[in-house]
Motif scaffolding. Structure first.
Motif, PDB file in Angstrom:
ATOM      1  N   PRO A 298       0.815  -1.231   0.000  1.00 22.08           N
ATOM      2  CA  PRO A 298       0.000   0.000   0.000  1.00 22.08           C
ATOM      3  C   PRO A 298       0.841   1.271   0.000  1.00 22.08           C
ATOM      4  CG  PRO A 298      -0.883  -1.599   1.568  1.00 22.08           C
ATOM      5  CD  PRO A 298       0.457  -2.125   1.125  1.00 22.08           C
ATOM      6  N   ALA A 299       1.925   1.286   0.776  1.00 19.47           N
ATOM      7  CA  ALA A 299       2.770   2.484   0.832  1.00 19.47           C
ATOM      8  C   ALA A 299       3.466   2.735  -0.497  1.00 19.47           C
ATOM      9  CB  ALA A 299       3.797   2.343   1.949  1.00 19.47           C
ATOM     10  N   LEU A 300       4.015   1.685  -1.101  1.00 21.99           N
ATOM     11  CA  LEU A 300       4.704   1.846  -2.382  1.00 21.99           C
ATOM     12  C   LEU A 300       3.722   2.235  -3.485  1.00 21.99           C
ATOM     13  CD1 LEU A 300       7.241  -1.137  -2.314  1.00 21.99           C
ATOM     14  CD2 LEU A 300       7.637   1.263  -1.700  1.00 21.99           C
ATOM     15  N   ALA A 301       2.518   1.712  -3.414  1.00 19.87           N
ATOM     16  CA  ALA A 301       1.500   2.090  -4.405  1.00 19.87           C
ATOM     17  C   ALA A 301       1.158   3.573  -4.270  1.00 19.87           C
ATOM     18  CB  ALA A 301       0.241   1.242  -4.220  1.00 19.87           C
ATOM     19  N   ALA A 302       1.054   4.060  -3.035  1.00 19.85           N
ATOM     20  CA  ALA A 302       0.767   5.480  -2.826  1.00 19.85           C
ATOM     21  C   ALA A 302       1.884   6.352  -3.387  1.00 19.85           C
ATOM     22  CB  ALA A 302       0.565   5.751  -1.336  1.00 19.85           C
ATOM     23  N   LEU A 303       3.130   5.932  -3.185  1.00 24.69           N
ATOM     24  CA  LEU A 303       4.252   6.682  -3.749  1.00 24.69           C
ATOM     25  C   LEU A 303       4.232   6.613  -5.271  1.00 24.69           C
ATOM     26  CD1 LEU A 303       7.160   5.736  -1.302  1.00 24.69           C
ATOM     27  CD2 LEU A 303       5.946   7.917  -1.465  1.00 24.69           C
ATOM     28  N   GLY A 304       3.837   5.468  -5.813  1.00 24.96           N
ATOM     29  CA  GLY A 304       3.725   5.352  -7.260  1.00 24.96           C
ATOM     30  C   GLY A 304       2.746   6.354  -7.835  1.00 24.96           C
ATOM     31  N   ASP A 314      -3.249  -1.974  -6.193  1.00 24.19           N
ATOM     32  CA  ASP A 314      -2.101  -1.581  -5.380  1.00 24.19           C
ATOM     33  C   ASP A 314      -0.864  -2.415  -5.688  1.00 24.19           C
ATOM     34  OD1 ASP A 314      -3.406   0.464  -4.140  1.00 24.19           O
ATOM     35  OD2 ASP A 314      -3.473  -0.458  -2.144  1.00 24.19           O
ATOM     36  N   ALA A 315      -1.036  -3.700  -5.830  1.00 21.24           N
ATOM     37  CA  ALA A 315       0.122  -4.571  -6.074  1.00 21.24           C
ATOM     38  C   ALA A 315       0.795  -4.205  -7.393  1.00 21.24           C
ATOM     39  CB  ALA A 315      -0.309  -6.037  -6.078  1.00 21.24           C
ATOM     40  N   GLN A 316      -0.001  -3.945  -8.403  1.00 20.85           N
ATOM     41  CA  GLN A 316       0.564  -3.574  -9.707  1.00 20.85           C
ATOM     42  C   GLN A 316       1.252  -2.215  -9.629  1.00 20.85           C
ATOM     43  OE1 GLN A 316      -2.331  -3.323 -12.846  1.00 20.85           O
ATOM     44  NE2 GLN A 316      -0.803  -2.983 -14.454  1.00 20.85           N
ATOM     45  N   CYS A 317       0.622  -1.269  -8.934  1.00 25.58           N
ATOM     46  CA  CYS A 317       1.203   0.073  -8.829  1.00 25.58           C
ATOM     47  C   CYS A 317       2.511   0.032  -8.039  1.00 25.58           C
ATOM     48  CB  CYS A 317       0.207   1.021  -8.178  1.00 25.58           C
ATOM     49  SG  CYS A 317       0.641   2.765  -8.362  1.00 25.58           S
TER      50      CYS A 317
END
Length: 384
Positions: A298-304, A314-317
């Motif tokens: 979730p955090a990495l997706a938000a940064l993406g 989320d996983a893809q992002c």
């Protein structure tokens, strides 16, 4: 050491930015009634005469200055004690740190020794061991990576154990940060490339405040917007200043949300093999994020999404974001592994990282020494 909002506001330094903003230092010193200072820096700045305009301005303002220019990468206890002696000889009322993270660390711990002369550096390691305001400390970063000009930490190398030890105390945060892009135009390309990824780690940590996450997110967006430009054109003052702001915001983020296992691993590798801290972090970060797995998605997706990725899953992002990090590293000619690591050293490196990281760092997933060893071996081999 996650800071509350009131504490963060209380200790956050006054920040001044812009080309030639370093020349505002004499006025700041006069406002604080400081007449004697020690400038802490590296030999190159003295050799290149880069600080002559500052020295001339100090003289014109009637400020008596001396400089300590023997800071080496990964400052050790002997370096701090030599700087302390220089500050004592100068009867310095303030310290001006001009340089990268090593210079900032040296000046911070020197300041701590000035106000705690009977306390050894070894006894300062850990969290909140100083408990006393330092002399006025003005930080002038000449790299856009460490964020040390706004952070509550310093790292000192123990030459006996070959490990870097963190010292964390709110009083280590400088009172003034000067972000002068003019001082970065001569920065070697490889030093430019090491900049700016600490914010990702701060963003993925647990318990960070909303403000910390906003600062981390802003830092990441600036890194992706301007790091390539500074690498390709060192004279681009606009991009340089944006990267200084990115480092500044990242420093605020991890002063509040703290660092994590990337730093725990990096400190051991840097201390043992003298790998530059920024380089070690840049190589270690993608491996650690991969090892965290679903806990950071979730955090990495938000940064993406901060950098413009549009995947709704989320996983893809998150996957696309780390792929963007890899592309950025490739464009900056950064390696994907650290061949300096010796396989025989991995158990000791893993034990040191576990001892530093647990339970102090608010990471999204807790690892034991066995997991650390696996991750460090992946860093050695360039595997995820």
């Amino acid at each position: 050491m996650s800071l509350s909002q009131p504490l963060q506001r209380r200790f956050q330094p006054t920040t001044i930015s812009g080309a030639n903003s370093v020349l505002r230092i004499p006025t700041i010193l006069q406002q604080h009634h400081v007449e004697r200072v020690l400038v802490v820096t590296t030999p190159g700045f003295i050799r290149r005469k880069s600080l002559d305009p500052l020295f001339n301005a100090l003289t014109a303002a009637g400020v008596n200055y001396a400089y300590f220019a023997d800071v080496k990468p990964d400052p050790d206890i002997a370096c701090i004690e030599a700087c302390l002696q220089a500050a004592t000889n100068q009867r310095a009322q303030a310290l001006i740190a001009v340089g990268g993270g090593s210079v900032m660390d040296c000046a911070k711990v020197t300041g701590a020794r000035l106000v705690r002369p009977r306390q050894s550096i070894q006894s300062m390691t850990g969290t909140m061991k100083i408990h006393r305001p330092l002399p006025l400390l003005i930080a002038v970063p000449t790299t856009a990576g460490s964020g040390s000009e706004v952070s509550a930490g310093a790292v000192i190398t123990d030459t006996q154990t070959h490990r870097k030890y963190p010292i964390d105390d709110l009083f280590l945060i400088p009172k003034v940060a000067i972000l002068d892009p003019q001082l970065l135009t001569g920065l070697p390309a490889k030093m430019t490339a090491y900049s700016g990824m600490d914010a990702i780690e701060a963003y993925t940590n647990k318990f960070g405040s909303r403000s910390a996450r906003e600062h981390a997110s802003h830092a990441v967006s600036l890194v992706f917007g301007y790091l390539r430009a500074t690498y390709q054109d060192p004279s681009n003052l606009v991009a340089r200043e944006r990267m200084l702001i990115a480092s500044h915001d990242a420093g605020i983020a991890f002063s509040s949300a703290y660092v994590g296992y990337v730093h725990a691993i990096s400190h051991g590798i840097g201390g043992r093999y003298h790998v530059p801290h920024g380089l070690a972090n840049a190589v270690i970060l993608p491996v650690v994020m991969a090892a965290f797995g679903d806990s950071v998605v979730p955090a990495l997706a938000a940064l993406g999404r901060t950098i413009g990725l549009t995947a709704t899953d989320d996983a893809q992002c998150a996957h696309q974001f780390m792929a963007a990090v890899d592309r950025l590293h490739a464009d900056l000619d950064l390696p994907d592994h650290l061949s300096q690591i010796q396989e025989a050293d991995i158990p000791a490196l893993a034990a040191g990282a576990a001892a530093e990281g647990n339970p102090q760092y608010p990471v999204p997933q807790i690892w034991d020494s066995t997991k650390f060893a696996t991750v460090i071996d992946r860093v050695r081999l360039g595997k995820r």
